[in-house]
Structures are given as C-alpha cells and as structure tokens.
Design a protein around this motif. Sequence first.
Motif, PDB file in Angstrom:
ATOM      1  N   ALA A 126     120.897 -16.882 -35.974  1.00 63.07           N
ATOM      2  CA  ALA A 126     121.965 -15.718 -35.797  1.00 63.07           C
ATOM      3  C   ALA A 126     121.553 -14.515 -35.596  1.00 63.07           C
ATOM      4  CB  ALA A 126     123.003 -16.035 -37.127  1.00 63.07           C
ATOM      5  N   TYR A 127     122.670 -13.664 -34.972  1.00 63.10           N
ATOM      6  CA  TYR A 127     122.250 -12.184 -34.958  1.00 63.10           C
ATOM      7  C   TYR A 127     123.517 -11.688 -35.624  1.00 63.10           C
ATOM      8  CZ  TYR A 127     125.227 -12.296 -30.617  1.00 63.10           C
ATOM      9  OH  TYR A 127     126.465 -12.313 -29.960  1.00 63.10           O
ATOM     10  N   GLY A 128     122.837 -10.238 -35.946  1.00 65.53           N
ATOM     11  CA  GLY A 128     123.969  -9.593 -36.710  1.00 65.53           C
ATOM     12  C   GLY A 128     123.288  -7.890 -37.169  1.00 65.53           C
ATOM     13  N   LYS A 129     124.057  -7.423 -37.923  1.00 68.91           N
ATOM     14  CA  LYS A 129     123.420  -5.983 -38.447  1.00 68.91           C
ATOM     15  C   LYS A 129     122.621  -6.397 -39.904  1.00 68.91           C
ATOM     16  CE  LYS A 129     125.080  -3.331 -35.140  1.00 68.91           C
ATOM     17  NZ  LYS A 129     124.159  -2.348 -34.351  1.00 68.91           N
ATOM     18  N   MET A 130     121.414  -5.625 -40.182  1.00 64.35           N
ATOM     19  CA  MET A 130     120.990  -5.521 -41.402  1.00 64.35           C
ATOM     20  C   MET A 130     120.857  -3.887 -41.831  1.00 64.35           C
ATOM     21  SD  MET A 130     117.219  -7.096 -42.613  1.00 64.35           S
ATOM     22  CE  MET A 130     116.232  -5.648 -41.492  1.00 64.35           C
ATOM     23  N   ASN A 131     121.484  -3.495 -42.710  1.00 64.01           N
ATOM     24  CA  ASN A 131     121.677  -2.144 -42.789  1.00 64.01           C
ATOM     25  C   ASN A 131     121.856  -1.402 -41.637  1.00 64.01           C
ATOM     26  OD1 ASN A 131     121.267  -2.331 -45.664  1.00 64.01           O
ATOM     27  ND2 ASN A 131     119.178  -2.246 -45.795  1.00 64.01           N
ATOM     28  N   GLY A 132     122.649  -1.852 -40.747  1.00 66.47           N
ATOM     29  CA  GLY A 132     122.890  -0.915 -39.767  1.00 66.47           C
ATOM     30  C   GLY A 132     121.995  -1.305 -38.282  1.00 66.47           C
ATOM     31  N   PHE A 157     104.097  -9.205 -38.728  1.00 62.50           N
ATOM     32  CA  PHE A 157     103.633  -9.039 -40.204  1.00 62.50           C
ATOM     33  C   PHE A 157     104.081 -10.578 -40.802  1.00 62.50           C
ATOM     34  CE2 PHE A 157     104.503  -4.670 -38.746  1.00 62.50           C
ATOM     35  CZ  PHE A 157     103.787  -3.981 -39.446  1.00 62.50           C
ATOM     36  N   ASN A 158     103.041 -11.009 -41.542  1.00 63.41           N
ATOM     37  CA  ASN A 158     103.468 -12.069 -42.132  1.00 63.41           C
ATOM     38  C   ASN A 158     103.580 -11.868 -43.856  1.00 63.41           C
ATOM     39  OD1 ASN A 158     102.779 -13.840 -39.989  1.00 63.41           O
ATOM     40  ND2 ASN A 158     100.547 -13.825 -40.345  1.00 63.41           N
ATOM     41  N   ILE A 159     104.669 -12.236 -44.077  1.00 62.41           N
ATOM     42  CA  ILE A 159     105.165 -11.855 -45.655  1.00 62.41           C
ATOM     43  C   ILE A 159     105.479 -13.160 -46.244  1.00 62.41           C
ATOM     44  CG2 ILE A 159     105.622  -9.427 -45.033  1.00 62.41           C
ATOM     45  CD1 ILE A 159     108.736 -10.049 -45.101  1.00 62.41           C
ATOM     46  N   ALA A 160     105.789 -12.965 -47.737  1.00 63.95           N
ATOM     47  CA  ALA A 160     106.365 -14.037 -48.551  1.00 63.95           C
ATOM     48  C   ALA A 160     106.774 -13.805 -49.434  1.00 63.95           C
ATOM     49  CB  ALA A 160     104.786 -15.214 -48.718  1.00 63.95           C
ATOM     50  N   GLU A 161     107.775 -14.772 -50.135  1.00 60.07           N
ATOM     51  CA  GLU A 161     108.225 -14.567 -51.597  1.00 60.07           C
ATOM     52  C   GLU A 161     107.202 -14.835 -52.696  1.00 60.07           C
ATOM     53  OE1 GLU A 161     112.879 -15.456 -50.381  1.00 60.07           O
ATOM     54  OE2 GLU A 161     111.755 -16.971 -51.557  1.00 60.07           O
ATOM     55  N   PRO A 162     107.388 -14.318 -53.783  1.00 59.79           N
ATOM     56  CA  PRO A 162     106.699 -14.613 -55.004  1.00 59.79           C
ATOM     57  C   PRO A 162     106.573 -16.324 -55.297  1.00 59.79           C
ATOM     58  CG  PRO A 162     108.013 -12.943 -55.305  1.00 59.79           C
ATOM     59  CD  PRO A 162     108.345 -13.197 -54.279  1.00 59.79           C
ATOM     60  N   GLY A 163     105.267 -16.635 -55.474  1.00 60.43           N
ATOM     61  CA  GLY A 163     105.144 -18.000 -55.980  1.00 60.43           C
ATOM     62  C   GLY A 163     105.257 -19.022 -54.745  1.00 60.43           C
ATOM     63  N   ILE A 192     114.234  -7.425 -50.505  1.00 59.20           N
ATOM     64  CA  ILE A 192     113.894  -7.757 -49.162  1.00 59.20           C
ATOM     65  C   ILE A 192     114.496  -7.166 -48.078  1.00 59.20           C
ATOM     66  CG2 ILE A 192     115.006  -9.910 -48.770  1.00 59.20           C
ATOM     67  CD1 ILE A 192     113.019 -11.155 -47.310  1.00 59.20           C
ATOM     68  N   LYS A 193     115.804  -6.961 -48.092  1.00 56.55           N
ATOM     69  CA  LYS A 193     116.691  -6.297 -47.141  1.00 56.55           C
ATOM     70  C   LYS A 193     116.395  -4.728 -46.792  1.00 56.55           C
ATOM     71  CE  LYS A 193     121.578  -5.582 -45.641  1.00 56.55           C
ATOM     72  NZ  LYS A 193     123.017  -6.085 -46.223  1.00 56.55           N
ATOM     73  N   SER A 194     116.208  -3.956 -48.142  1.00 54.95           N
ATOM     74  CA  SER A 194     115.626  -3.000 -47.723  1.00 54.95           C
ATOM     75  C   SER A 194     114.139  -2.431 -47.490  1.00 54.95           C
ATOM     76  CB  SER A 194     115.832  -2.049 -49.499  1.00 54.95           C
ATOM     77  OG  SER A 194     114.913  -2.586 -50.205  1.00 54.95           O
ATOM     78  N   ARG A 195     113.227  -3.439 -47.824  1.00 51.59           N
ATOM     79  CA  ARG A 195     112.005  -3.475 -47.346  1.00 51.59           C
ATOM     80  C   ARG A 195     111.856  -3.704 -46.110  1.00 51.59           C
ATOM     81  NH1 ARG A 195     107.644  -4.601 -50.958  1.00 51.59           N
ATOM     82  NH2 ARG A 195     106.283  -4.117 -49.343  1.00 51.59           N
ATOM     83  N   LEU A 196     112.572  -4.614 -45.378  1.00 53.01           N
ATOM     84  CA  LEU A 196     112.691  -5.098 -43.901  1.00 53.01           C
ATOM     85  C   LEU A 196     113.168  -3.822 -43.184  1.00 53.01           C
ATOM     86  CD1 LEU A 196     113.611  -8.800 -43.736  1.00 53.01           C
ATOM     87  CD2 LEU A 196     111.328  -7.791 -43.565  1.00 53.01           C
TER      88      LEU A 196
END
Length: 279
Positions: free
Chosen positions: A112-118, A217-223, A267-271
Amino acid sequence: MAWFKRSDKGILTPTEAKREVPDGLWFKSPAGKIVHTRELKNNAYVVPEEDYHVRIGSAEYFEVLFDNNEFTELDANMESGDPLKFVDTKAYPKRIKETQAKTELKDACRSAYGKMNGLDIVVACMDFAFIGGSMGSVVGEKIARAMDHSLKHKKPFLMISRSGGARMMEAGLSLMQMAKTSAKIAQLDQAKVPYISLMTDPTTGGVTASYAMLGDFNIAEPGALIGFAGPRVIRETIGKDLPKGFQSAEFVLDHGFLDFIVDRRSIKSRLTTLLKMLQ
C-alpha cells in the motif's frame, strides 16, 4: 452456633445469565505478563515493562505506520493459482482457499501507499499467518509491482519481512521471486529511491537471502530471529556448536549485518527522521 449457619441463601445467578470473558480480551506474554488488548494496541503491540514485541500482521503495521491508518492498497485481489499442478492433486489450491478463509487475506503479502508523518511512502508487509509468510509467485509479484509504484512516483519503499522462506509448493517459480525482487531493488538503487528493509520475527530462508538483506538500510525489531537455515541444519552442515542466540537481531547487529535495531513504538518517528535526512 448461629454464626456458622447461613440465614440468607442470597441470590443465585442462573447459568444462562452468567457472562463469560470474551476471547481475545487479554494477552499473555511468554514471560507471563497479562496485558489488556486495548493497552497492547495503544502501545504498538509491545508488552509494557518487558518490551516484548508481539507478532503482528500487515493490518497492524499499516495502522502503526500510516497517518490515521489511511492508505491505498495495491493489487489487493491478487491470489495464487496452481501453475505446477502440485503432485497432480488439488491439495495446494485447497490449502490456499482454506487459508484465505481463515486469515481473510489473499496471500502472504500486502502492499500500500500513503503518508507517514506527512511523508509519502510505499510499504509492502508480509503476513506470517498465511502459510508461514511463505514467498510464492504472488508475494514476489506484489513486491515487484509495489517497487514499480515507488519508481514511478519517486516514493521511498519500506519492506517489512516476516517469513519462513520460499513456498516450495511452487518450486522453481517461488525461487525465481528472489531474482525478480532483487532486480527491482537494483532499479530503485539506480533511480536513487530509498529502500528500507525491516526484518521482524522470524525472517528466514529465501527472503533473507534476497530482498530482506538488500536494503539501503537494514533494520530489525528487538529479539527478531534472522537467518537463512535453522540452527540444527547449520550445526549438522558445519559440524560445530553455534553461539547462543547467534540468529537474534542483537547478534546480527553486533556482526555488522544490520544498521540498527528499532523499537516498534518509535519506528514511525525513526523512519521519518531517516527519510528526511536522505531528502
């Protein structure tokens, strides 16, 4: 001895009038923490205090990432056929239909596509509930088409992986999705369109060996468990014992295969910060 006797029998509630606690009202973490599902949802599906990241699907990730949960889904009705006539039976098509009915999903990936923090963004997210998030022709095609949308409109692309690997009921057609998606990523790179790969628990098999590890950028969630083959297979192949937790996101980060680990609640603010820096 009147105090041992009950003078008032009280009011007994009839069995048919008793109210049961609804299913799914509470969540119990692996460590035994009991959390109300409303609190869990408000905390981005992360158990408070112990920070355990609950496995979630595309619907929940879209809710976390897209502003006001508003987005436009791409190729929403695409579903698998049976191009190889698997074992000359109808077992595979039957399993597809049964899983669709159970999960209310068409296949193991939604885009999907849309807005993330604008900011404009395209997101493809895998659903582990659909045959273990296995990568078949539909998954590869939906990811490729979502990347085409990113290329056409110059929008950053986010891939959220959670998979057991290739869907071997489609044999070679499934494996070819590794090459197809990797070629699309090369096109994103040439066009200088940012590609971020988020690995969640678990990310394994052909998905790890292709688009999951090819992000700018390769990122991951904890654990999160991240790897190609399981520990037993690797141990039997190399004939050596493996370090404890060697496939955890933290171990993979320490050995240079990840750029950073991000808590789902931020994650939203970091991205958003990352994409603004790239702009």
